[in-house]
Design an enzyme around this catalytic site. Structure first.
Site, PDB file in Angstrom:
ATOM      1  N   SER A 120      33.512  45.500  62.499  1.00  0.00           N
ATOM      2  CA  SER A 120      34.087  44.779  63.635  1.00  0.00           C
ATOM      3  C   SER A 120      35.606  44.894  63.657  1.00  0.00           C
ATOM      4  O   SER A 120      36.240  44.656  64.681  1.00  0.00           O
ATOM      5  CB  SER A 120      33.667  43.304  63.593  1.00  0.00           C
ATOM      6  OG  SER A 120      33.917  42.745  62.310  1.00  0.00           O
TER       7      SER A 120
ATOM      8  N   ASP B 246      25.566  39.148  56.415  1.00  0.00           N
ATOM      9  CA  ASP B 246      26.451  38.973  55.269  1.00  0.00           C
ATOM     10  C   ASP B 246      25.919  39.918  54.190  1.00  0.00           C
ATOM     11  O   ASP B 246      24.863  39.669  53.603  1.00  0.00           O
ATOM     12  CB  ASP B 246      26.404  37.513  54.788  1.00  0.00           C
ATOM     13  CG  ASP B 246      27.308  37.279  53.601  1.00  0.00           C
ATOM     14  OD1 ASP B 246      27.788  38.266  53.008  1.00  0.00           O
ATOM     15  OD2 ASP B 246      27.524  36.113  53.258  1.00  0.00           O
TER      16      ASP B 246
ATOM     17  N   TYR C 155      39.626  41.313  43.000  1.00  0.00           N
ATOM     18  CA  TYR C 155      39.517  42.475  43.901  1.00  0.00           C
ATOM     19  C   TYR C 155      39.570  43.793  43.111  1.00  0.00           C
ATOM     20  O   TYR C 155      38.786  44.716  43.363  1.00  0.00           O
ATOM     21  CB  TYR C 155      40.667  42.391  44.899  1.00  0.00           C
ATOM     22  CG  TYR C 155      40.681  43.416  45.998  1.00  0.00           C
ATOM     23  CD1 TYR C 155      39.807  43.323  47.079  1.00  0.00           C
ATOM     24  CD2 TYR C 155      41.608  44.467  45.993  1.00  0.00           C
ATOM     25  CE1 TYR C 155      39.853  44.250  48.111  1.00  0.00           C
ATOM     26  CE2 TYR C 155      41.660  45.395  47.020  1.00  0.00           C
ATOM     27  CZ  TYR C 155      40.782  45.273  48.079  1.00  0.00           C
ATOM     28  OH  TYR C 155      40.828  46.198  49.101  1.00  0.00           O
TER      29      TYR C 155
ATOM     30  N   ALA D 173      38.695  44.246  40.031  1.00  0.00           N
ATOM     31  CA  ALA D 173      37.434  44.378  39.285  1.00  0.00           C
ATOM     32  C   ALA D 173      36.337  44.884  40.212  1.00  0.00           C
ATOM     33  O   ALA D 173      35.559  45.778  39.852  1.00  0.00           O
ATOM     34  CB  ALA D 173      37.043  43.027  38.678  1.00  0.00           C
TER      35      ALA D 173
ATOM     36  N   LYS E 149      36.686  46.603  43.027  1.00  0.00           N
ATOM     37  CA  LYS E 149      36.934  47.971  43.500  1.00  0.00           C
ATOM     38  C   LYS E 149      36.762  49.000  42.374  1.00  0.00           C
ATOM     39  O   LYS E 149      36.349  50.133  42.617  1.00  0.00           O
ATOM     40  CB  LYS E 149      38.319  48.059  44.142  1.00  0.00           C
ATOM     41  CG  LYS E 149      38.457  47.240  45.431  1.00  0.00           C
ATOM     42  CD  LYS E 149      37.442  47.649  46.487  1.00  0.00           C
ATOM     43  CE  LYS E 149      37.695  47.020  47.837  1.00  0.00           C
ATOM     44  NZ  LYS E 149      36.641  47.355  48.819  1.00  0.00           N
TER      45      LYS E 149
HETATM   46  P1  NAP Z   1      39.609  43.780  57.581  1.00  0.00           P
HETATM   47  O1  NAP Z   1      40.433  44.253  58.722  1.00  0.00           O
HETATM   48  O2  NAP Z   1      39.824  42.421  57.021  1.00  0.00           O
HETATM   49  O3  NAP Z   1      38.064  43.955  57.956  1.00  0.00           O
HETATM   50  C1  NAP Z   1      37.072  43.589  57.052  1.00  0.00           C
HETATM   51  C2  NAP Z   1      35.716  43.794  57.685  1.00  0.00           C
HETATM   52  O4  NAP Z   1      34.716  43.401  56.733  1.00  0.00           O
HETATM   53  C3  NAP Z   1      35.515  42.941  58.924  1.00  0.00           C
HETATM   54  O5  NAP Z   1      34.825  43.708  59.893  1.00  0.00           O
HETATM   55  C4  NAP Z   1      34.630  41.802  58.430  1.00  0.00           C
HETATM   56  O6  NAP Z   1      33.748  41.322  59.437  1.00  0.00           O
HETATM   57  C5  NAP Z   1      33.825  42.512  57.366  1.00  0.00           C
HETATM   58  N1  NAP Z   1      33.246  41.596  56.391  1.00  0.00           N
HETATM   59  C6  NAP Z   1      33.872  40.752  55.550  1.00  0.00           C
HETATM   60  N2  NAP Z   1      32.983  40.095  54.786  1.00  0.00           N
HETATM   61  C7  NAP Z   1      31.752  40.542  55.159  1.00  0.00           C
HETATM   62  C8  NAP Z   1      30.442  40.263  54.734  1.00  0.00           C
HETATM   63  N3  NAP Z   1      30.194  39.371  53.765  1.00  0.00           N
HETATM   64  N4  NAP Z   1      29.412  40.915  55.324  1.00  0.00           N
HETATM   65  C9  NAP Z   1      29.638  41.814  56.312  1.00  0.00           C
HETATM   66  N5  NAP Z   1      30.868  42.124  56.755  1.00  0.00           N
HETATM   67  C10 NAP Z   1      31.915  41.496  56.181  1.00  0.00           C
HETATM   68  O7  NAP Z   1      39.751  44.753  56.324  1.00  0.00           O
HETATM   69  P2  NAP Z   1      40.217  46.278  56.211  1.00  0.00           P
HETATM   70  O8  NAP Z   1      41.630  46.282  55.814  1.00  0.00           O
HETATM   71  O9  NAP Z   1      39.771  47.059  57.388  1.00  0.00           O
HETATM   72  O10 NAP Z   1      39.384  46.712  54.920  1.00  0.00           O
HETATM   73  C11 NAP Z   1      38.163  47.446  54.997  1.00  0.00           C
HETATM   74  C12 NAP Z   1      37.803  47.935  53.609  1.00  0.00           C
HETATM   75  O11 NAP Z   1      38.849  48.745  53.097  1.00  0.00           O
HETATM   76  C13 NAP Z   1      37.612  46.811  52.590  1.00  0.00           C
HETATM   77  O12 NAP Z   1      36.597  47.130  51.703  1.00  0.00           O
HETATM   78  C14 NAP Z   1      38.956  46.794  51.877  1.00  0.00           C
HETATM   79  O13 NAP Z   1      38.850  46.239  50.594  1.00  0.00           O
HETATM   80  C15 NAP Z   1      39.280  48.265  51.850  1.00  0.00           C
HETATM   81  N6  NAP Z   1      40.704  48.550  51.662  1.00  0.00           N
HETATM   82  C16 NAP Z   1      41.629  48.152  52.571  1.00  0.00           C
HETATM   83  C17 NAP Z   1      42.952  48.447  52.338  1.00  0.00           C
HETATM   84  C18 NAP Z   1      44.052  48.066  53.308  1.00  0.00           C
HETATM   85  O14 NAP Z   1      45.201  48.309  53.001  1.00  0.00           O
HETATM   86  N7  NAP Z   1      43.745  47.500  54.458  1.00  0.00           N
HETATM   87  C19 NAP Z   1      43.335  49.140  51.191  1.00  0.00           C
HETATM   88  C20 NAP Z   1      42.347  49.518  50.285  1.00  0.00           C
HETATM   89  C21 NAP Z   1      41.039  49.229  50.530  1.00  0.00           C
HETATM   90  P3  NAP Z   1      33.968  39.917  60.210  1.00  0.00           P
HETATM   91  O15 NAP Z   1      35.385  39.896  60.715  1.00  0.00           O
HETATM   92  O16 NAP Z   1      32.956  39.995  61.281  1.00  0.00           O
HETATM   93  O17 NAP Z   1      33.716  38.858  59.195  1.00  0.00           O
END
Ligand code: NAP
Length: 247
Positions: A14, A63, A155, A157, A159
């Site tokens: 989303s 979830d 986090y 741990a 990842k």
């Molecule tokens: P984000 O914008 O916060 O989006 C997170 C997404 O995960 C949202 O769509 C949220 O859905 C969904 N979500 C959270 N908890 C959930 C659950 N229990 N079940 C199903 N969906 C769930 O995060 P992002 O930055 O795009 O990150 C995406 C991935 O990349 C994550 O795994 C994050 O750790 C990784 N990552 C991000 C970065 C960065 O710099 N942004 C760096 C390294 C790794 P809802 O809003 O509908 O709850």
């Protein structure tokens, strides 16, 4: 359309990186299941956008941290589209704090969504992929799982755990022609990093050889590559998408 007739499930699609991945896979011709937990409107909006382009997409609330809910998500893809070729385990949360202040609940929640959620969805998807004798699983880890980060013991741990799980599953599922790889983003511009202070961001940028934070597209492009023909012989790998931050 390099993903024509393929079916992809993207968790946490989303928002942010997951949203961009879902879009890119749909543009490649895949029928995409957009999973979300809370942001129904945003998921609906993405579905409508993809439909308006003549692309196939459905939304499903789950979830991923809950085993039985993850099963429902994968079953939904099978019921709607008849198969599952690609699973992108992207759903993730943070709950940062120094260990002295981090609650047990913050530790458990982050592990449950990021790590157990990845295992839950992989387990249910692997059953169908094994029968098909084909599949691609892409797990979104983080460079924090490789180098650590103060305030993110939970986090980091989770990842790092994803990296170990990726390699174990790659070895286990290879004989069924299922590849399992991880993508480790650095600092990507999304809601997750929106809260970072401007001084912090310029400090971070100084340490990134390519001199900028990443865009969601930077990650989505690599995931799309791992789903395509060019990545047929790649499994058990971790690809950093971080502008050279970690090398
Ligand atoms: P984000 O914008 O916060 O989006 C997170 C997404 O995960 C949202 O769509 C949220 O859905 C969904 N979500 C959270 N908890 C959930 C659950 N229990 N079940 C199903 N969906 C769930 O995060 P992002 O930055 O795009 O990150 C995406 C991935 O990349 C994550 O795994 C994050 O750790 C990784 N990552 C991000 C970065 C960065 O710099 N942004 C760096 C390294 C790794 P809802 O809003 O509908 O709850």
């Amino acid at each position: 359309m390099y993903l024509k007739d393929k079916v992809a499930v993207v968790t946490g699609a989303s928002n942010g990186i997951g949203r961009e991945i879902a879009k890119r896979l749909a543009e490649g011709g895949a029928a995409v299941v957009i999973n979300y937990r809370k942001s129904k409107e945003k998921a609906e909006e993405l579905k409508a956008e993809l439909h308006s382009l003549g692309l196939q997409a459905e939304i499903f609330q789950t979830d991923v941290a809950v085993f039985s809910e993850a099963e429902k998500l994968i079953n939904f893809a099978i019921e709607k589209f008849g198969r599952i070729d690609i699973l992108v385990n992207n759903a993730g949360i943070t709950a940062d704090n120094l260990i002295m202040r981090m609650s047990e609940d913050d530790f458990d929640r982050v592990l449950n969504v990021n790590l157990k959620g990845t295992w839950n969805c992989s387990k249910h998807a692997a059953k169908y992929m094994a029968k098909q004798r084909a599949g691609r699983i892409i797990n979104i880890s983080s460079v924090v799982g490789i180098v650590g980060n103060p305030g993110q013991s939970n986090y980091a741990a989770a990842k790092a755990g994803i990296i170990g799980m990726t390699k174990a599953l790659a070895k286990e599922l290879a004989k069924r022609n299922i590849t399992v790889n991880a993508v480790a983003p650095g600092f990507i511009k999304t809601e997750m990093t929106e809260g970072l202070k401007a001084e912090w961001i310029s400090e971070i940028e100084k340490n990134i050889p390519l001199g900028r934070l990443g865009e969601t597209e930077d990650v989505a492009k690599v995931v799309a590559f791992l789903c395509g023909e060019g990545a047929e012989y790649i499994t058990g790998q971790v690809i950093n998408v971080d502008g050279g931050l970690v090398m």
